[in-house]
Write an enzyme that holds these catalytic residues in place. Structure first.
Site, mmCIF file in Angstrom:
data_model
loop_
_atom_site.group_PDB
_atom_site.id
_atom_site.type_symbol
_atom_site.label_atom_id
_atom_site.label_comp_id
_atom_site.label_asym_id
_atom_site.label_seq_id
_atom_site.Cartn_x
_atom_site.Cartn_y
_atom_site.Cartn_z
ATOM 1 N N LYS A 75 16.229 -13.114 -29.192
ATOM 2 C CA LYS A 75 15.905 -13.143 -27.768
ATOM 3 C C LYS A 75 15.302 -14.506 -27.440
ATOM 4 C CE LYS A 75 13.204 -10.987 -24.138
ATOM 5 N NZ LYS A 75 12.413 -9.825 -23.715
ATOM 6 N N LYS A 86 20.301 -12.003 -26.627
ATOM 7 C CA LYS A 86 19.918 -12.021 -25.218
ATOM 8 C C LYS A 86 19.367 -13.378 -24.844
ATOM 9 C CE LYS A 86 16.482 -9.911 -22.285
ATOM 10 N NZ LYS A 86 15.239 -9.195 -22.256
ATOM 11 N N TYR A 99 23.994 -4.907 -15.695
ATOM 12 C CA TYR A 99 23.651 -4.246 -14.434
ATOM 13 C C TYR A 99 24.915 -3.879 -13.653
ATOM 14 C CZ TYR A 99 19.099 -5.929 -15.784
ATOM 15 O OH TYR A 99 17.952 -6.169 -16.503
#
Ligand code: PBG
Length: 332
Positions: A202, A256, A321
């Site tokens: 990340k 990510k 999303y």
């Protein structure tokens, strides 16, 4: 390998018709490759649009269960939940993360009650939605996020989520040693079947802004997260992070953000025979929506092309999303 040369070789032959393109297609994507991140808020029958994420809302628990049903109907296998914590429930040490009646626990339990194993629930472990300073862990006097005391709290947070019915615990905090500590605690408490999907690689990214709006930590955050999230310049370090988390008992790992880090997805997939997930983060979603609003591209095509690219890079599934929209386009 010997190859013919032009004109014996004409690569356009196999691309000429739809049936032929379908037959040679190397990468497939289906709703099963999508994980849908959802934001939970307090209240009843409440939908709060998130201004910097047009088309994304926070949902109160009752409406969240309806979104979970939408996901099941569209063939999405898993949801990722994030809470919007009211200012009066935030604190220096993020204690609300340990409250068995917090929004995450209520949301998780409600979805599991309504839908059981028809869908998985992934819960995020990190303190930023609960702290008054917006950092993912506990601070010392100098404002440094201290590792080992933070890990102790994260273990409590993970157990709290496990008791509420979480299927996958996903530590997104980037503390050292948290996967092992959480794994041991889960085993000790009889949660040996709960998966850990670690946010292993990340990065300290500029693409998280709208997410911080959605969980209410943007205005609170002072400074950055560079002492724990990774430097975007580094790739080898991602392999060390992944190796460490797998050694500590992670079942799968995440990279990510997503699109700017497809090289990392591919690298991790080539080095480790484990499921690798990618998170197409809030800033990436906002970029696509901004392009659509500006007339610079067509939403459905942009969404499907980017999701396919994650699959081509080696991702088992993508947190996006756009997941519900994409799943409906792909057809369950
Ligand atoms: C926090 C967390 C973040 C995201 C997921 N979990 C933000 C951060 O690290 O500041 C970002 C997701 C997104 O931008 O969509 N632990």
């Amino acid at each position: 390998m010997t190859h013919a040369a032009f004109p014996d070789l004409r690569l356009r032959r196999i691309r000429r018709t739809g049936w032929s393109r379908a037959m040679v297609r190397e990468t497939q994507i289906s709703p099963a490759n999508l994980i849908w991140p959802l934001f939970v808020c307090a209240g009843e029958r409440t939908e709060e649009p998130v201004a910097s994420l047009p088309g994304v809302s926070r949902w109160s628990v009752d409406l969240l269960v309806e979104r979970a049903r939408d996901a099941v109907d569209a063939g999405i296998p898993c949801l990722a939940l994030f809470p919007y914590t009211e200012a009066d429930r935030r604190s220096e040490n993020g204690a609300e993360a340990l409250n068995p009646d917090n929004l995450m626990c209520r949301a998780t339990a409600a979805i599991k009650d309504a839908l059981g194993d028809a869908i998985g629930v992934l819960t995020d472990v990190a303190l930023d939605p609960y702290t008054s300073h917006g950092q993912d862990g506990l601070l010392d006097d100098a404002g440094y996020v201290v590792n080992d005391p933070t890990v102790e709290v994260l273990v409590g947070q993970a157990l709290n989520q496990a008791r509420a019915g979480a299927d996958i615990i996903a530590p997104s905090d980037m503390m050292d040693g948290r996967v092992g500590a959480i794994r041991r605690a889960l085993e000790a408490e009889g949660f040996g079947n709960i998966q850990i999907m670690s946010y292993a690689a990340k990065y300290a990214s500029a693409f998280y802004g709208p997410f911080r709006d959605a969980v209410g930590s943007r205005g609170l955050l002072k400074g950055d997260k560079k002492t724990y999230q990774m430097d975007p310049a580094n790739a080898e370090e991602a392999l060390r992070e992944v190796a460490q988390d797998l050694a500590e008992g992670a079942d799968s790992v995440m990279v990510k953000p997503g699109l700017p880090y497809l090289d990392i997805v591919r690298l991790v997939k080539e080095h480790f025979a484990v499921p690798v997930y990618a998170y197409q983060v809030s800033g990436e979603y906002a970029m696509i929506e901004a392009a659509v609003a500006a007339g610079a591209g067509e939403r459905d095509a942009l969404v499907l092309e980017t999701l396919l690219a994650f699959r081509r890079a080696g991702a088992s599934a993508v947190l996006s999303y756009h997941a519900l929209h994409a799943a409906r386009l792909l057809g369950a």
